[in-house]
Design a protein around this motif. Structure first.
Motif, PDB file in Angstrom:
ATOM      1  N   GLU A 111       0.823  -1.207   0.000  1.00 10.82           N
ATOM      2  CA  GLU A 111       0.000   0.000   0.000  1.00 10.82           C
ATOM      3  C   GLU A 111       0.862   1.264   0.000  1.00 10.82           C
ATOM      4  O   GLU A 111       0.525   2.238  -0.668  1.00 10.82           O
ATOM      5  N   VAL A 112       1.990   1.256   0.711  1.00 10.71           N
ATOM      6  CA  VAL A 112       2.900   2.405   0.695  1.00 10.71           C
ATOM      7  C   VAL A 112       3.438   2.619  -0.719  1.00 10.71           C
ATOM      8  O   VAL A 112       3.444   3.746  -1.230  1.00 10.71           O
ATOM      9  N   ILE A 113       3.877   1.554  -1.369  1.00  6.19           N
ATOM     10  CA  ILE A 113       4.415   1.672  -2.725  1.00  6.19           C
ATOM     11  C   ILE A 113       3.330   2.141  -3.692  1.00  6.19           C
ATOM     12  O   ILE A 113       3.572   3.005  -4.542  1.00  6.19           O
ATOM     13  N   ALA A 114       2.125   1.610  -3.559  1.00  4.39           N
ATOM     14  CA  ALA A 114       1.019   2.053  -4.424  1.00  4.39           C
ATOM     15  C   ALA A 114       0.742   3.537  -4.205  1.00  4.39           C
ATOM     16  O   ALA A 114       0.476   4.281  -5.166  1.00  4.39           O
ATOM     17  N   LEU A 115       0.832   3.992  -2.970  1.00  2.94           N
ATOM     18  CA  LEU A 115       0.633   5.407  -2.667  1.00  2.94           C
ATOM     19  C   LEU A 115       1.744   6.258  -3.286  1.00  2.94           C
ATOM     20  O   LEU A 115       1.486   7.349  -3.802  1.00  2.94           O
ATOM     21  N   ILE A 116       2.977   5.747  -3.252  1.00  3.59           N
ATOM     22  CA  ILE A 116       4.096   6.440  -3.914  1.00  3.59           C
ATOM     23  C   ILE A 116       3.812   6.556  -5.404  1.00  3.59           C
ATOM     24  O   ILE A 116       3.966   7.628  -6.000  1.00  3.59           O
ATOM     25  N   TRP A 117       3.423   5.450  -6.024  1.00  2.00           N
ATOM     26  CA  TRP A 117       3.133   5.459  -7.458  1.00  2.00           C
ATOM     27  C   TRP A 117       2.008   6.435  -7.781  1.00  2.00           C
ATOM     28  O   TRP A 117       2.074   7.167  -8.755  1.00  2.00           O
ATOM     29  N   LEU A 118       0.985   6.441  -6.955  1.00  2.00           N
ATOM     30  CA  LEU A 118      -0.133   7.361  -7.150  1.00  2.00           C
ATOM     31  C   LEU A 118       0.352   8.801  -7.045  1.00  2.00           C
ATOM     32  O   LEU A 118      -0.025   9.649  -7.851  1.00  2.00           O
ATOM     33  N   GLY A 119       1.216   9.068  -6.084  1.00  2.00           N
ATOM     34  CA  GLY A 119       1.755  10.408  -5.893  1.00  2.00           C
ATOM     35  C   GLY A 119       2.671  10.863  -7.009  1.00  2.00           C
ATOM     36  O   GLY A 119       2.845  12.068  -7.220  1.00  2.00           O
TER      37      GLY A 119
END
Length: 134
Positions: free
Chosen positions: A70-78
């Motif tokens: 979820e942290v990595i997905a949030l990074i990608w989203l950002g």
């Protein structure tokens, strides 16, 4: 985000800003002094008054694999430019699980000098970031 609490994300953002500096501050892109380099090797950031990469690594490493995804997905989203339509967050998590090896997730997260910015931008795109926290 189903497993990762907002408090954990704020903690990661806080540590990343202590390590890499805030966007727009003069600490970013500033060459490291001896004290900077030394503090990165010290586990106990209370001794130096600063947070080290080791402390961030340990904190991220203690997250579950699902939380790291979820942290990595949030990074990608950002990282998605503002003009583009962001992908579905659940789909991003699935891509992370498929593309990022489990034993590399922690390193993948902490090697981002713009980690705090990416997380903050990702939260904004999910309408979770509160301006009071910035």
């Amino acid at each position: 985000m189903s497993l990762l609490s907002i408090n954990k994300i704020y903690k990661i953002i806080e540590m990343a800003e202590l390590i890499y500096g805030k966007i727009g501050s003069e600490r970013i892109n500033k060459s490291e002094t001896f004290i900077d380099k030394l503090s990165y090797y010290l586990e106990d950031f209370n001794i130096t008054g600063r947070c080290s990469v080791n402390v961030l690594h340990k904190y991220i490493d203690e997250l579950s694999q699902e939380e790291k995804a979820e942290v990595i997905a949030l990074i990608w989203l950002g990282r998605i430019p503002s003009g583009q339509v962001p992908e579905d967050f659940t789909n991003l998590i699935k891509q992370v699980v498929e593309l990022i090896p489990r034993n590399y997730a922690t390193s993948y997260i902490i090697e981002k000098p713009l980690l705090a910015k990416y997380l903050r931008d990702g939260l904004q795109k999910l309408d979770i970031w509160s301006s009071a926290s910035s």
